[in-house]
Design an enzyme around this catalytic site. Structure first.
Site, PDB file in Angstrom:
ATOM      1  N   ARG A 122      30.735 -26.445   3.634  1.00  0.00           N
ATOM      2  CA  ARG A 122      29.550 -25.587   3.422  1.00  0.00           C
ATOM      3  C   ARG A 122      29.133 -24.810   4.669  1.00  0.00           C
ATOM      4  NH1 ARG A 122      28.394 -30.233   0.800  1.00  0.00           N
ATOM      5  NH2 ARG A 122      28.655 -30.096  -1.450  1.00  0.00           N
ATOM      6  N   LYS A 144      29.718  -9.823   6.338  1.00  0.00           N
ATOM      7  CA  LYS A 144      30.372  -9.859   5.030  1.00  0.00           C
ATOM      8  C   LYS A 144      31.759 -10.463   5.192  1.00  0.00           C
ATOM      9  CE  LYS A 144      28.221  -6.094   2.460  1.00  0.00           C
ATOM     10  NZ  LYS A 144      28.495  -4.854   1.712  1.00  0.00           N
ATOM     11  N   GLU A 186      35.417   5.134   9.916  1.00  0.00           N
ATOM     12  CA  GLU A 186      34.154   4.378   9.889  1.00  0.00           C
ATOM     13  C   GLU A 186      33.231   4.837  11.026  1.00  0.00           C
ATOM     14  OE1 GLU A 186      33.624   2.424   7.364  1.00  0.00           O
ATOM     15  OE2 GLU A 186      35.561   1.621   6.700  1.00  0.00           O
ATOM     16  N   LYS A 228      25.498   0.090  13.223  1.00  0.00           N
ATOM     17  CA  LYS A 228      25.665  -0.829  12.088  1.00  0.00           C
ATOM     18  C   LYS A 228      24.691  -1.994  12.209  1.00  0.00           C
ATOM     19  CE  LYS A 228      28.623  -3.479   9.080  1.00  0.00           C
ATOM     20  NZ  LYS A 228      29.951  -3.784   8.551  1.00  0.00           N
ATOM     21  N   GLU A 238      21.880  -6.516   1.706  1.00  0.00           N
ATOM     22  CA  GLU A 238      22.081  -5.307   0.915  1.00  0.00           C
ATOM     23  C   GLU A 238      21.157  -5.223  -0.292  1.00  0.00           C
ATOM     24  OE1 GLU A 238      26.158  -4.022   0.912  1.00  0.00           O
ATOM     25  OE2 GLU A 238      25.826  -2.780  -0.853  1.00  0.00           O
ATOM     26  N   ARG A 242      21.166  -1.161   3.356  1.00  0.00           N
ATOM     27  CA  ARG A 242      22.502  -1.527   3.856  1.00  0.00           C
ATOM     28  C   ARG A 242      23.579  -0.775   3.068  1.00  0.00           C
ATOM     29  NH1 ARG A 242      25.234  -7.172   5.942  1.00  0.00           N
ATOM     30  NH2 ARG A 242      27.318  -6.291   6.087  1.00  0.00           N
ATOM     31  N   ASN A 246      28.028   2.314   2.806  1.00  0.00           N
ATOM     32  CA  ASN A 246      29.088   2.637   1.849  1.00  0.00           C
ATOM     33  C   ASN A 246      29.320   4.135   1.715  1.00  0.00           C
ATOM     34  OD1 ASN A 246      29.632  -0.068   1.130  1.00  0.00           O
ATOM     35  ND2 ASN A 246      27.730  -0.069  -0.038  1.00  0.00           N
ATOM     36  N   HIS A 249      32.551   5.338   0.437  1.00  0.00           N
ATOM     37  CA  HIS A 249      33.275   4.161  -0.039  1.00  0.00           C
ATOM     38  C   HIS A 249      33.393   4.067  -1.557  1.00  0.00           C
ATOM     39  CE1 HIS A 249      33.162   2.960   4.082  1.00  0.00           C
ATOM     40  NE2 HIS A 249      33.724   1.798   3.845  1.00  0.00           N
ATOM     41  N   HIS A 253      36.891   3.487  -2.580  1.00  0.00           N
ATOM     42  CA  HIS A 253      37.375   2.318  -3.318  1.00  0.00           C
ATOM     43  C   HIS A 253      38.138   2.743  -4.560  1.00  0.00           C
ATOM     44  CE1 HIS A 253      34.299  -0.672  -1.407  1.00  0.00           C
ATOM     45  NE2 HIS A 253      35.375  -0.514  -0.669  1.00  0.00           N
ATOM     46  N   HIS A 266      42.438   1.585   4.074  1.00  0.00           N
ATOM     47  CA  HIS A 266      41.010   1.657   3.735  1.00  0.00           C
ATOM     48  C   HIS A 266      40.340   2.865   4.403  1.00  0.00           C
ATOM     49  CE1 HIS A 266      36.946   0.219   2.944  1.00  0.00           C
ATOM     50  NE2 HIS A 266      36.690   0.350   4.230  1.00  0.00           N
TER      51      HIS A 266
END
Ligand SMILES: NC(=O)c1ccc[n+]([C@@H]2O[C@H](COP(=O)([O-])OP(=O)(O)OC[C@H]3O[C@@H](n4cnc5c(N)ncnc54)[C@H](O)[C@@H]3O)[C@@H](O)[C@H]2O)c1
Ligand SMILES: [Zn+2]
Length: 366
Positions: A122, A144, A186, A228, A238, A242, A246, A249, A253, A266
């Site tokens: 955990r 993330k 980015e 960032k 988010e 946040r 993206n 993105h 994506h 990417h």
């Protein structure tokens, strides 16, 4: 410590942590020591990065009990099955709750190692040692972590903050040009989200960055991480802004999924995605034609694509964008540019305008 160029703080109350940016940091034991709590350390890397930097990291960690796990290299291995090798290694070596997992590599290794650290017992200590430009300016910052599912990218994961990030600019010397460019996508993104001065700085300095001028790279990494970090500090999970990160993105994506993971990088997909977001923003009257041209020109100078691949048509784009996880209540939310250097998250646009952009950028259907 080997004089890190700078130390940035990511401000998240009790989960705050430093980002060290400098040269020759990977082999510097003094950088790691304050952030390792138990005796057991697992270094997670891959078959490309380990031959280059694993020995240096190990030499800095001689006072600990160190194990390593070397994953196969590639986005196609960012899966639960490969991820389990990390958990297996931790269990087989009886790692306890106070152990530390170190992710040494690009964003794929960092995301997988971080997710393993988040899940093992955990949650155990985690250190990011990003070795691509993309990982140094983006994936290592903000917490993330996760893996891909065949039905969607990054669909399994957790928010999990590291103890620290160690970004060693020297490691970028072995990165190929295509990967450097992907990272710059980015970097350019941060200028467009909310830092117009940085955008202008990039227009002045992109050639020097492409030539890997270390001082320029250090500045770009620091400014990107700081941009960032402030977005993340204001909205860690988010709930709102946040999502600005993206920019480019949702389109990107769709390109990545439509092509199958691994065809386009990417950052390359994000480069074209930023141009598509700029196109829509111009059609909405939010940015000017000359702004759009400046954005495209910077993307080109960073040697990134400004158009998606020609085998995705507008309809496929629309379908792929609708399964993207940023879609709330059937409405496609996009990050668009309200003006140059200032983006917003919005679903308040005429869907026909999106179709116009998709038709312009996607291969005409039929
Ligand atoms: N967690 C986040 O917030 C976040 C943000 C952006 C991207 N990502 C994820 O990051 C991943 C992309 O990261 P990436 O672009 O770093 O890709 P990557 O990890 O696949 O690295 C790119 C390639 O460079 C190699 N490499 C790494 N460091 C090197 C070095 N110093 N010298 C030579 N080769 C080196 C890698 O082995 C790989 O072949 C994607 O999976 C994406 O989803 C996550
Ligand atoms: Zn990205």
């Amino acid at each position: 410590m080997n004089n890190p160029t700078s130390i940035l703080n990511v401000d998240l109350a009790e989960r705050s942590y430093p980002i060290y940016i400098g040269t020759n940091l990977v082999g510097d034991s003094a950088v790691y020591r304050p952030h390792i709590h138990g005796q057991q350390v697992l270094i997670v890397s891959n078959s490309t990065v380990a031959p280059l930097y694993l020995e240096a990291v190990k030499s800095a960690l001689q006072e600990y009990q160190v194990q390593t796990v070397i994953l196969p290299d590639g986005e196609q291995y960012k899966t639960l099955a490969v991820w389990q090798q990390i958990i297996d290694t931790l269990l087989e070596n009886r790692f306890d709750r106070r152990c530390t997992v170190i992710g040494l590599g690009g964003g794929v290794v960092g995301d997988m190692a971080g997710f393993a650290a988040a899940c093992y017992q955990r949650g155990v200590y985690f250190i990011q040692v990003p070795t691509t430009l993309l990982a140094q300016v983006d994936s290592s910052v903000g917490g993330k972590t996760g893996v891909n599912h065949p039905l969607g990218k990054n669909m399994i994961g957790a928010f999990y903050q590291p103890q620290c990030v160690i970004a060693d600019i020297q490691t970028l010397s072995t990165l190929d040009n295509r990967q450097l460019s992907a990272g710059l996508a980015e970097v350019i993104k941060y200028g467009l989200i909310g830092d117009p001065d940085f955008f202008a700085w990039l227009e002045q300095n992109v050639d020097g960055l492409m030539a890997r001028d270390q001082a320029l790279l250090a500045y770009a990494i620091e400014r990107s991480c700081s941009d960032k970090a402030s977005v993340v500090a204001a909205d860690e999970r988010e709930a709102g802004n946040r999502a600005l990160l993206n920019l480019g993105h949702t389109f990107g994506h769709a390109i990545e999924t439509g092509m199958g993971y691994g065809e386009w990088l990417h950052g390359e997909a994000v480069g074209a995605g930023i141009c598509m977001a700029a196109d829509m923003s111009r059609r909405l009257g939010w940015i000017t034609e000359s702004d759009q041209a400046r954005i495209a020109s910077l993307i080109v100078r960073a040697e990134l694509p400004i158009y998606p691949p020609d085998n995705i048509n507008a309809e496929q784009f629309m379908q792929l964008m609708s399964v993207d996880k940023k879609v709330l209540a059937q409405k496609i939310r996009l990050v668009l540019m309200r003006r140059l250097g200032y983006s917003v998250v919005t679903d308040d646009f005429d869907p026909d305008l999106l179709k116009v952009t998709l038709n312009e950028y996607g291969r005409a259907s039929g």
